[in-house]
Scaffold this active site. Structure first.
Site, PDB file in Angstrom:
ATOM      1  N   PHE A  22       0.819  -1.327  -0.144  1.00 17.53           N
ATOM      2  CA  PHE A  22      -0.055   0.017  -0.060  1.00 17.53           C
ATOM      3  C   PHE A  22       0.698   1.321  -0.185  1.00 17.53           C
ATOM      4  CE2 PHE A  22      -2.104   3.541   2.290  1.00 17.53           C
ATOM      5  CZ  PHE A  22      -3.501   3.511   1.671  1.00 17.53           C
ATOM      6  N   ASP A  23       1.908   1.321   0.901  1.00 15.41           N
ATOM      7  CA  ASP A  23       2.756   2.448   1.109  1.00 15.41           C
ATOM      8  C   ASP A  23       3.411   2.685  -0.263  1.00 15.41           C
ATOM      9  OD1 ASP A  23       2.330   1.169   3.612  1.00 15.41           O
ATOM     10  OD2 ASP A  23       3.392   2.535   4.510  1.00 15.41           O
TER      11      ASP A  23
END
Length: 251
Positions: free
Chosen positions: A193-194
């Site tokens: 996600f990051d």
């Protein structure tokens, strides 16, 4: 006129999300330490949200109790153990001006929080991320994790043209407007996600601030295969977008 004046002087607000999954041993110590630091050293109005990723131990009981006992602490439970899902859920329902996240073990130096969020509050940047290998950052790390991390960054640069240096650092912050623009486009809801958020931010032309931090390094190789799969997916997504543009231009 009075309403406009009030809008100008309104105190900026910051949300700090602590995503947790089965963290009954570290949760109370980490949240109390974080809240104490914010109350003593942080100049902005800040709320700490414990985002419980479907824990099966005593995390939920501890989190609920902390939210009742400590001002400025909230608890929410997500029926999904993925970290990115917790961040997305907590960030998207918040009305805070700046949305941030930290690990429950507070392995990143808390003194990095202010330089992380200040450029976002001032409007200088749209997204900020810690950079563990930056000049001025001190960190302990073995040879193998360092090599894996450097290879991963090289892959991101060659495959996606990424310019950021440390996507896996857990310390991040984003302006609310940018979060609402980007998060719906992020397909991964777990550890990638990051990285995907940063890639999409660069592609959208948003301003990214990298902040050097002191941190005891965690091994990077535990999610390497998942990360490589994410990079491959973003490469295909980029290629498909270009093909659509070419098709539309040739129509």
């Amino acid at each position: 006129m009075e309403r406009a004046a009030l809008a100008v002087v309104r105190e900026p607000t910051v949300l700090i999300v602590v995503p947790v999954h089965n963290e009954e041993r570290d949760l109370e110590r980490g949240v109390r330490r974080l809240r104490a630091y914010l109350d003593a050293c942080f100049p902005f109005h800040t709320t700490v949200t414990i985002a419980d990723n479907a824990s099966t131990d005593a995390t939920s009981e501890i989190g609920s109790r902390l939210a009742e006992e400590i001002d400025g602490v909230r608890y929410m439970r997500i029926s999904d153990r993925r970290r990115g899902r917790a961040l997305a859920a907590a960030w998207l329902i918040s009305r805070a001006d700046v949305l941030a996240c930290v690990n429950v073990d507070l392995s990143a130096d808390l003194s990095a929080l202010l330089p992380l969020v200040a450029p976002l509050i001032s409007g200088h940047s749209d997204l900020a991320t810690g950079r563990r290998r930056a000049a001025g950052a001190r960190a302990g790390r073995g040879i193998w994790p360092r090599l894996v991390a450097r290879c991963y960054i090289a892959i991101l640069r060659m495959a996606l043209g990424a310019r950021f240096k440390d996507p896996r650092c857990s310390l991040k912050a984003i302006r609310r407007e940018a979060a609402h623009r980007l998060i719906p486009e992020v397909e991964d809801r777990d550890r990638f996600f990051d990285t995907e958020l940063l890639v999409l931010a660069e592609r959208a032309g948003l301003r990214i601030q990298e902040v050097p931090i002191d941190r005891e390094m965690d091994p990077d190789f535990d999610t390497t295969l998942e990360d490589i799969a994410g990079v491959w997916r973003l490469m295909r997504r980029r290629r498909d977008s270009r093909l659509k543009v070419m098709t539309a231009d040739g129509a």
